[in-house]
Design an enzyme around this catalytic site. Structure first.
Site, mmCIF file in Angstrom:
data_model
loop_
_atom_site.group_PDB
_atom_site.id
_atom_site.type_symbol
_atom_site.label_atom_id
_atom_site.label_comp_id
_atom_site.label_asym_id
_atom_site.label_seq_id
_atom_site.Cartn_x
_atom_site.Cartn_y
_atom_site.Cartn_z
ATOM 1 N N HIS A 68 -10.827 -5.428 7.538
ATOM 2 C CA HIS A 68 -11.632 -5.236 6.346
ATOM 3 C C HIS A 68 -12.884 -4.407 6.630
ATOM 4 O O HIS A 68 -13.687 -4.216 5.725
ATOM 5 C CB HIS A 68 -12.069 -6.590 5.770
ATOM 6 C CG HIS A 68 -10.956 -7.424 5.237
ATOM 7 N ND1 HIS A 68 -10.033 -8.023 6.045
ATOM 8 C CD2 HIS A 68 -10.626 -7.767 3.968
ATOM 9 C CE1 HIS A 68 -9.177 -8.712 5.290
ATOM 10 N NE2 HIS A 68 -9.518 -8.563 4.032
ATOM 11 N N GLU A 82 0.813 -1.212 0.000
ATOM 12 C CA GLU A 82 0.000 0.000 0.000
ATOM 13 C C GLU A 82 0.848 1.264 0.000
ATOM 14 O O GLU A 82 0.495 2.259 -0.643
ATOM 15 C CB GLU A 82 -0.954 -0.009 1.195
ATOM 16 C CG GLU A 82 -2.119 -0.968 1.059
ATOM 17 C CD GLU A 82 -1.742 -2.423 1.263
ATOM 18 O OE1 GLU A 82 -2.488 -3.314 0.822
ATOM 19 O OE2 GLU A 82 -0.667 -2.677 1.879
#
Length: 321
Positions: A128, A59
């Site tokens: 998540h 990321e």
């Protein structure tokens, strides 16, 4: 045409890539597979591997690449698969993307978008399901946008892509495919930083955004009161004026969000109302939120999320105070 929120994302990306050849899309699995939620489906075939590219599972590299491209004339659109994976890229957003205009005294800007599905309610696992919009809204120079309808999704995403500064675009995945609504076929924008009044009312103002806008509207239908519903759409910039004027009219306020209560963006809404509309209040402001815990797994997830009966109860208590 009628579209879901995720289809509106896809349509906006197709439209903006066709409109401006400086735009690029990249992230984990966005090209060949069309993204984990298929938000980028068809882009690779339409625009080719030079403009739609799969990236390594890093990321910080994805967002760092976006910063570099943005400062060199491109309009990158980076996808982070889930907002819970954003923390590794926090340094790039805070130290580089959000500060580059200030650091260079306007010589460089970072016209980039980081798209990410956020929030709970889809039976995902740890990392998540977070709703950390308040953390990113605290960063000066970084816009944070959270749509709740297909129309706003397409228009706000187009506006974010065209914006001269970095935008974190948080997509409410719980309602990605839960309903369809009309969106124009042609390109259009919805201004960043402007709230929408979803319903007019006189008894109480309810402020929400993202996925919680939908249980909020359901709750409003169940109460015997005239409720004004404000959808922030952007938490940074925060449209204080619309919220304050609504509270001045109704004299009461309830804020609904799924993030943890402590330090959630509802606290900023409450502080703003206290500073600018305190003398108009006829009841204490209430917050209906998630709890100060990680989002629980599976069976307890529905209990964690603000649901219509809990929202309706807060509205009724506020009106009857």
């Amino acid at each position: 045409m009628k579209a879901t929120i995720v289809e509106a994302v896809n349509d906006a990306l197709h439209t903006e890539l066709a409109r401006d050849d400086r735009t690029l899309v990249f992230g984990e699995d966005v090209a060949r597979s069309g993204g984990v939620f298929r938000a980028t489906d068809g882009l690779l075939d339409a625009f080719g591997a030079q403009r739609v590219r799969d990236m390594p599972l890093s990321e910080i590299a994805i967002v760092g690449a976006a910063v570099g491209l943005a400062t060199h004339g491109y309009r990158p659109i980076a996808e982070i698969q889930f907002s819970g994976f954003l923390p590794p890229a926090f340094d790039q957003l805070v130290s580089n993307a959000s500060r580059i205009r200030w650091r260079t005294r306007g010589r460089l800007t970072a016209p980039m978008v980081v798209r990410t599905p956020y929030g709970a309610g889809v039976r995902a696992l740890e990392h998540h399901s977070e709703s950390l919009e308040a953390a990113y809204a605290h960063v000066p120079g970084l816009k944070v946008v959270v749509p709740s309808t297909p129309y706003d999704t397409k228009g706000l995403l187009a506006a974010a892509i065209r914006d001269p500064d970095p935008v974190l675009f948080m997509e409410p995945k719980r309602v990605y495919r839960s309903f369809r609504a009309e969106i124009p076929d042609e390109a259009y924008t919805v201004p960043l930083g402007e709230a929408a009044v979803r319903r007019e009312g006189t008894d109480v103002t309810v402020v929400s955004w993202g996925a919680t806008m939908h249980p909020t509207l359901e709750a409003v239908d169940a109460v015997d009161a005239s409720v004004e519903v404000v959808d922030l759409r952007s938490v940074s910039p925060f449209d204080r004026e619309t919220v304050v004027e609504s509270v001045k009219k109704t004299g009461r306020c309830v804020v609904v969000h799924e993030a943890a209560k402590s330090g959630g963006f509802g606290a900023e809404v409450a502080a703003t109302v206290a500073e600018e509309a305190l003398v108009y209040l006829e009841a204490p402001l209430r917050r209906v939120t998630g709890f100060d815990t990680p989002v629980p797994l599976l069976a307890m997830e529905d209990y964690y999320l603000p649901h219509p009966p809990r929202i309706a109860a807060a509205i009724e208590e506020t009106v009857e105070f």
